[in-house]
Design an enzyme around this catalytic site. Structure first.
Site, PDB file in Angstrom:
ATOM      1  CE  LYS A 169      25.805  33.126   6.756  1.00  0.00           C
ATOM      2  NZ  LYS A 169      25.405  34.230   6.056  1.00  0.00           N
ATOM      3  CE1 TYR A 222      54.333  17.373  -3.214  1.00  0.00           C
ATOM      4  CE2 TYR A 222      52.602  18.428  -1.642  1.00  0.00           C
ATOM      5  CZ  TYR A 222      53.377  17.289  -2.310  1.00  0.00           C
ATOM      6  OH  TYR A 222      52.682  16.038  -2.073  1.00  0.00           O
TER       7      TYR A 222
HETATM    8  C1  LIG Z   1      25.599  35.403   7.215  1.00  0.00           C
HETATM    9  C2  LIG Z   1      24.357  36.204   7.176  1.00  0.00           C
HETATM   10  C3  LIG Z   1      24.442  37.109   8.496  1.00  0.00           C
HETATM   11  C4  LIG Z   1      25.329  37.111   9.533  1.00  0.00           C
HETATM   12  O1  LIG Z   1      26.485  37.869   9.462  1.00  0.00           O
HETATM   13  P1  LIG Z   1      27.304  38.126  10.525  1.00  0.00           P
HETATM   14  O2  LIG Z   1      28.373  39.093  10.025  1.00  0.00           O
HETATM   15  O3  LIG Z   1      28.180  36.652  10.683  1.00  0.00           O
HETATM   16  O4  LIG Z   1      26.698  38.487  11.771  1.00  0.00           O
HETATM   17  C5  LIG Z   1      23.122  37.893   8.738  1.00  0.00           C
HETATM   18  N1  LIG Z   1      22.234  37.970   7.822  1.00  0.00           N
HETATM   19  C6  LIG Z   1      22.261  37.467   6.545  1.00  0.00           C
HETATM   20  C7  LIG Z   1      21.162  37.497   5.621  1.00  0.00           C
HETATM   21  C8  LIG Z   1      23.370  36.662   6.324  1.00  0.00           C
HETATM   22  O5  LIG Z   1      23.515  36.008   5.206  1.00  0.00           O
END
Ligand SMILES: *Cc1c(COP(=O)(O)O)cnc(C)c1O
Length: 371
Positions: free
Chosen positions: A34, A261
């Protein structure tokens, strides 16, 4: 090569991490890709993870899943944040498996399956105690729902505190998961794929593997929690990404010069400053203080506020750095550079946020040509 900034991605490190995790857990691995593969590039990472032994891909959004299909990725894909009103017809026609966490979603998916003329493949998400996604208040009603248009191939849940091994909430969630899976079995639903573990649980909690683990951050070689679990190195993971930028400018300034800034910082001695050609629009947190870059083997800390396209580092008066030199913003730490964990701590955040926020203006450059 880019002329000012790039995110170098070592797919052989990714491959090493995936095959090691797969070997250790000895169950199926779902590679979590993702958010553009945590900033590392969706399609290239997905292909490399599959080649290294992952058998499933996991994404949040339907559009991420469809992008994978458009790029000829044929492996099973689970999308778990597909809200009511989404284009379920496309999901079903493209064999995208759907995480379901509400009756409304389930009913829309069933309607869509009828239209498309094909059963939808779903994974029921259950809330075992994180109190975020998954069935909770609608659970009893789900158990009496018409499931004739769907094939329940998975049931899953998510840990809230797996990165704190030994926390009681982890065992509570595990028990609750087993209980909810048992309730499904009682009504004749026995999904072949049961999955609960994220990276942290995959590294530290053998009891929660079931038939598949979902691995995100560890696949990218980063620790799920630097405080409770140690660094990447402690965990034997190889960080996959190195963020580099060019010094746009190097200049000599005198003691007491106000920098950036708001003049929030002043030089404390005569020194050389470097202007790094990357800013908050590229994912450098504006609040970061205490991180910096590696220049010619030496750390140069940020001075003053990060701007949209640039930030300033204190190179020290004896620096030999020149305009146009490349510097390392973060990497695996092996040359003395800051890591994504350092940048996370410097901005009251975590490595996950540092890598996922690297902006679209930064080209992703793949170093290993095997993949
Ligand atoms: C993002 C996510 C993961 C992965 O988590 P990590 O800590 O990066 O391994 C696994 N399951 C779900 C449902 C997630 O949203």
């Amino acid at each position: 090569m880019s002329d000012r900034a790039e995110f170098l991605i070592d797919l052989s490190a990714l491959s090493t991490n995936v095959s090691r995790l797969k070997k250790e857990c000895a169950v199926d691995v779902l590679a979590v890709v993702k958010a553009d593969a945590y900033g590392h590039g969706l399609v290239r990472v997905a292909q490399a993870a599959l080649k290294a032994g992952a058998s499933y891909l996991g994404v949040a959004l339907l559009e991420e899943a469809l992008t994978l299909r458009e790029n000829a990725v044929e492996a099973p894909i689970l999308a778990w944040l597909v809200s009511p009103g989404s284009d379920f017809d496309s999901a079903i026609s493209n064999n995208i498996e759907l995480g379901v966490s509400s009756l409304k979603g389930l009913r829309e998916i069933s309607e869509s399956a009828k239209r498309v003329g094909k059963k939808a493949l779903i994974h029921i998400e259950v809330d075992t105690g994180m109190t975020r996604g998954g069935f909770l208040d609608e659970w009893k009603e789900l158990l009496t729902e018409d499931l004739s248009q769907v094939q329940v191939i998975g049931v899953f849940s998510h840990f809230a505190r797996a990165d704190e091994p030994g926390e009681k909430q982890n065992t509570d969630q595990l028990q609750k998961f087993k209980q909810m899976v048992g309730e499904l079995e009682k009504i004749g639903i026995n999904p072949p794929i049961k999955h609960l573990s994220n990276s942290a649980a995959t590294l530290k909690d053998k009891d929660s593997y079931f038939s598949m683990v979902r691995v995100g951050i560890a696949m990218y070689g980063l620790t799920p929690d630097v405080i409770h679990m140690g660094t990447s190195k402690d965990l034997g993971l190889r960080p996959v990404g190195q963020l580099r930028a060019k010094l746009h400018l190097v200049k000599e300034v005198s003691k007491g010069s106000p920098v950036g800034y708001g003049a929030s910082a002043h030089t404390t001695s005569d020194t050389k400053l470097g202007v790094v050609a990357m800013g908050y629009a590229d994912g450098i947190p504006r609040i970061a203080q205490g991180a910096g870059v590696l220049v010619k083997g030496k750390r140069a800390p940020i001075i003053g506020r990060v701007s949209m396209d640039q930030f300033v580092v204190d190179l020290g008066s004896d620096s030999t750095a020149k305009s146009g030199d490349w510097v390392i913003v973060f990497g695996d730490g092996s040359h003395g550079e800051y890591t994504a964990d350092d940048w996370g701590s410097a901005s009251s955040s975590i490595n996950y946020e540092i890598v996922t926020r690297i902006g679209p203006r930064v080209p992703r450059i793949y170093q290993s040509h095997e993949y």
